[in-house]
Design a protein around this motif. Structure first.
Motif, PDB file in Angstrom:
ATOM      1  N   TYR A   1       9.750  -2.541  -9.755  1.00 30.51           N
ATOM      2  CA  TYR A   1       8.900  -3.653  -9.330  1.00 30.51           C
ATOM      3  C   TYR A   1       8.819  -3.732  -7.807  1.00 30.51           C
ATOM      4  O   TYR A   1       7.733  -3.923  -7.243  1.00 30.51           O
ATOM      5  N   ALA A   2       9.974  -3.579  -7.137  1.00 36.36           N
ATOM      6  CA  ALA A   2       9.980  -3.636  -5.674  1.00 36.36           C
ATOM      7  C   ALA A   2       9.126  -2.531  -5.073  1.00 36.36           C
ATOM      8  O   ALA A   2       8.427  -2.734  -4.067  1.00 36.36           O
ATOM      9  N   LEU A   3       9.163  -1.338  -5.680  1.00 38.74           N
ATOM     10  CA  LEU A   3       8.360  -0.220  -5.190  1.00 38.74           C
ATOM     11  C   LEU A   3       6.870  -0.512  -5.320  1.00 38.74           C
ATOM     12  O   LEU A   3       6.103  -0.361  -4.359  1.00 38.74           O
TER      13      LEU A   3
ATOM     14  N   GLN B   1       1.283  -4.895  -0.367  1.00 36.49           N
ATOM     15  CA  GLN B   1       1.532  -5.857   0.694  1.00 36.49           C
ATOM     16  C   GLN B   1       1.218  -5.252   2.056  1.00 36.49           C
ATOM     17  O   GLN B   1       1.312  -4.029   2.244  1.00 36.49           O
ATOM     18  N   GLN B   2       0.854  -6.098   2.988  1.00 38.96           N
ATOM     19  CA  GLN B   2       0.761  -5.671   4.375  1.00 38.96           C
ATOM     20  C   GLN B   2       2.177  -5.437   4.920  1.00 38.96           C
ATOM     21  O   GLN B   2       3.142  -6.039   4.447  1.00 38.96           O
ATOM     22  N   SER B   3       2.288  -4.585   5.910  1.00 37.98           N
ATOM     23  CA  SER B   3       3.607  -4.279   6.464  1.00 37.98           C
ATOM     24  C   SER B   3       4.278  -5.524   7.037  1.00 37.98           C
ATOM     25  O   SER B   3       5.486  -5.722   6.876  1.00 37.98           O
ATOM     26  N   SER B   4       3.490  -6.391   7.695  1.00 34.81           N
ATOM     27  CA  SER B   4       4.062  -7.616   8.251  1.00 34.81           C
ATOM     28  C   SER B   4       4.563  -8.536   7.148  1.00 34.81           C
ATOM     29  O   SER B   4       5.625  -9.156   7.264  1.00 34.81           O
ATOM     30  N   GLU B   5       3.800  -8.637   6.048  1.00 34.96           N
ATOM     31  CA  GLU B   5       4.222  -9.482   4.936  1.00 34.96           C
ATOM     32  C   GLU B   5       5.480  -8.924   4.279  1.00 34.96           C
ATOM     33  O   GLU B   5       6.368  -9.676   3.880  1.00 34.96           O
ATOM     34  N   TYR B   6       5.567  -7.601   4.176  1.00 35.30           N
ATOM     35  CA  TYR B   6       6.746  -6.982   3.562  1.00 35.30           C
ATOM     36  C   TYR B   6       7.995  -7.261   4.392  1.00 35.30           C
ATOM     37  O   TYR B   6       9.057  -7.576   3.848  1.00 35.30           O
TER      38      TYR B   6
ATOM     39  N   ALA C   1       9.356 -10.109  -3.024  1.00 38.34           N
ATOM     40  CA  ALA C   1       8.325 -11.148  -3.017  1.00 38.34           C
ATOM     41  C   ALA C   1       7.029 -10.636  -3.635  1.00 38.34           C
ATOM     42  O   ALA C   1       6.681  -9.460  -3.500  1.00 38.34           O
ATOM     43  N   LEU C   2       6.313 -11.527  -4.322  1.00 35.10           N
ATOM     44  CA  LEU C   2       5.015 -11.173  -4.874  1.00 35.10           C
ATOM     45  C   LEU C   2       3.982 -11.072  -3.755  1.00 35.10           C
ATOM     46  O   LEU C   2       4.027 -11.854  -2.794  1.00 35.10           O
ATOM     47  N   PRO C   3       3.057 -10.119  -3.827  1.00 34.50           N
ATOM     48  CA  PRO C   3       2.010 -10.017  -2.793  1.00 34.50           C
ATOM     49  C   PRO C   3       1.111 -11.252  -2.816  1.00 34.50           C
ATOM     50  O   PRO C   3       0.509 -11.579  -3.843  1.00 34.50           O
ATOM     51  N   THR C   4       1.032 -11.968  -1.712  1.00 33.39           N
ATOM     52  CA  THR C   4       0.176 -13.150  -1.634  1.00 33.39           C
ATOM     53  C   THR C   4      -1.288 -12.776  -1.432  1.00 33.39           C
ATOM     54  O   THR C   4      -2.176 -13.502  -1.868  1.00 33.39           O
ATOM     55  N   ASP C   5      -1.532 -11.652  -0.763  1.00 31.49           N
ATOM     56  CA  ASP C   5      -2.892 -11.175  -0.526  1.00 31.49           C
ATOM     57  C   ASP C   5      -2.929  -9.675  -0.831  1.00 31.49           C
ATOM     58  O   ASP C   5      -2.838  -8.844   0.067  1.00 31.49           O
ATOM     59  N   PRO C   6      -3.023  -9.303  -2.118  1.00 35.41           N
ATOM     60  CA  PRO C   6      -2.940  -7.885  -2.484  1.00 35.41           C
ATOM     61  C   PRO C   6      -4.007  -7.056  -1.781  1.00 35.41           C
ATOM     62  O   PRO C   6      -5.157  -7.477  -1.626  1.00 35.41           O
ATOM     63  N   THR C   7      -3.627  -5.870  -1.354  1.00 38.43           N
ATOM     64  CA  THR C   7      -4.529  -4.981  -0.642  1.00 38.43           C
ATOM     65  C   THR C   7      -4.257  -3.537  -1.041  1.00 38.43           C
ATOM     66  O   THR C   7      -3.137  -3.193  -1.445  1.00 38.43           O
ATOM     67  N   LEU C   8      -5.289  -2.711  -0.929  1.00 40.85           N
ATOM     68  CA  LEU C   8      -5.169  -1.269  -1.187  1.00 40.85           C
ATOM     69  C   LEU C   8      -5.155  -0.465   0.110  1.00 40.85           C
ATOM     70  O   LEU C   8      -5.298   0.766   0.088  1.00 40.85           O
ATOM     71  N   ASP C   9      -4.957  -1.158   1.238  1.00 43.44           N
ATOM     72  CA  ASP C   9      -4.967  -0.468   2.532  1.00 43.44           C
ATOM     73  C   ASP C   9      -3.846   0.565   2.635  1.00 43.44           C
ATOM     74  O   ASP C   9      -4.002   1.590   3.301  1.00 43.44           O
ATOM     75  N   ASN C  10      -2.723   0.284   2.015  1.00 43.89           N
ATOM     76  CA  ASN C  10      -1.609   1.227   2.096  1.00 43.89           C
ATOM     77  C   ASN C  10      -1.960   2.561   1.440  1.00 43.89           C
ATOM     78  O   ASN C  10      -1.625   3.635   1.958  1.00 43.89           O
ATOM     79  N   TYR C  11      -2.632   2.508   0.297  1.00 40.84           N
ATOM     80  CA  TYR C  11      -3.038   3.747  -0.377  1.00 40.84           C
ATOM     81  C   TYR C  11      -4.106   4.475   0.446  1.00 40.84           C
ATOM     82  O   TYR C  11      -4.081   5.711   0.543  1.00 40.84           O
TER      83      TYR C  11
END
Length: 275
Positions: free
Chosen positions: A28-30, A36-41, A48-58
């Motif tokens: 789950y953590a992975l 998540q954004q790096s700052s949010e992580y 923590a659950l992603p508050t603003d999910p994003t696909l920017d990392n991929y």
């Protein structure tokens, strides 16, 4: 007695729940970190659950050359699997069917390779690759990876082929089959589970290999996925969310292979001991 048998096993249930946490929480953590954004992580933590999910990392993982790293890794994996399967199947067949001191000595020599880690011989391997003119190429990764995968693979296939009854060999001989026909029409089909196990094992060794790509290559065009993950690590910071997204993408091909060959893998490992 009947009521005791149907009584719930609380200890077993608790153990299963603990094991579920051990396996599920890191997974789950992975996955949560990749959305998540790096700052949010860094501020919220890994659970923590992603508050603003994003696909920017991929997207960032692909932009940093992940596709090229995966392609190189696939080429290395295919080469290693082809070499290991071809050599281990023929060597296992010769060891099982040729019952003399030479085949026994050859089998013991391969088993001796189980006790030799690749870290202990990396300098001789490096010198051999340089002398052969293969340094900084994908072949330089394929050859030693296949060599260090062979001992386990020959052990698996020798155990699988020993389970083939001698009566079947005699039936093939009475039918007029030669060694080649017996090998392809009898041994290979009956040792299919062992061959699948060998293919999956050697693919894992090639896909997750780090030492040989690190020492035997240096250019970016020959970089595999284990070295490509360093693209997400800088001198003063590490893009953890992007790194984990790259890990997830790099794991997908192996996960698909496992889903396809999981039954043959289990049955092949069960036959390692032979008769």
């Amino acid at each position: 007695m009947r009521s005791w048998r149907h009584r719930p096993n609380l200890v077993a249930g608790l153990g299963a729940f603990v094991w579920l946490l051990v396996v599920g929480v890191p997974l789950y953590a992975l996955l949560a970190a990749t959305f998540q954004q790096s700052s949010e992580y860094r501020s919220a933590g890994p659970l923590a659950l992603p508050t603003d999910p994003t696909l920017d990392n991929y997207a960032r993982a692909i932009e940093n050359g992940l596709a090229g790293f995966v392609l190189n890794t696939i080429l290395v994996t295919v080469g290693v699997v082809a070499l290991v399967v071809a050599l281990s199947v023929t060597a296992g067949y010769a060891i099982v069917r040729t019952r003399n001191w030479m085949s026994d000595s050859t089998f013991r020599m391969f088993l001796l390779g189980l006790a030799i880690p690749n870290q202990a011989v990396i300098i001789p391997v490096y010198l051999i690759i340089v002398q052969m003119g293969l340094y900084d190429s994908l072949i330089a990764i394929v050859l030693p990876t296949a060599a260090f995968s062979l001992p386990v693979c020959i052990l698996i296939l020798a155990g699988s082929m020993r389970d083939i009854s001698d009566d079947l060999y005699e039936a093939m001989a009475l039918d007029g089959a030669g060694s080649g026909r017996t090998f392809f029409q009898l041994v290979v089909p009956l040792a299919r589970s062992g061959i699948s196990t060998v293919a999956v094992y050697s693919a894992l060794q090639a896909w997750n290999g780090f030492l040989f790509p690190l020492i035997l290559t240096q250019s970016a065009e020959n970089r595999v996925i284990t070295l490509g993950l360093y693209e997400f690590q800088g001198a003063y910071r590490t893009d953890i969310a992007g790194l984990l997204a790259a890990v997830v993408l790099a794991t997908v091909p192996l996960f698909i292979v496992y889903l396809i060959a999981r039954r043959s893998l289990v049955s092949g490992l069960m036959g390692v001991g032979g008769k």
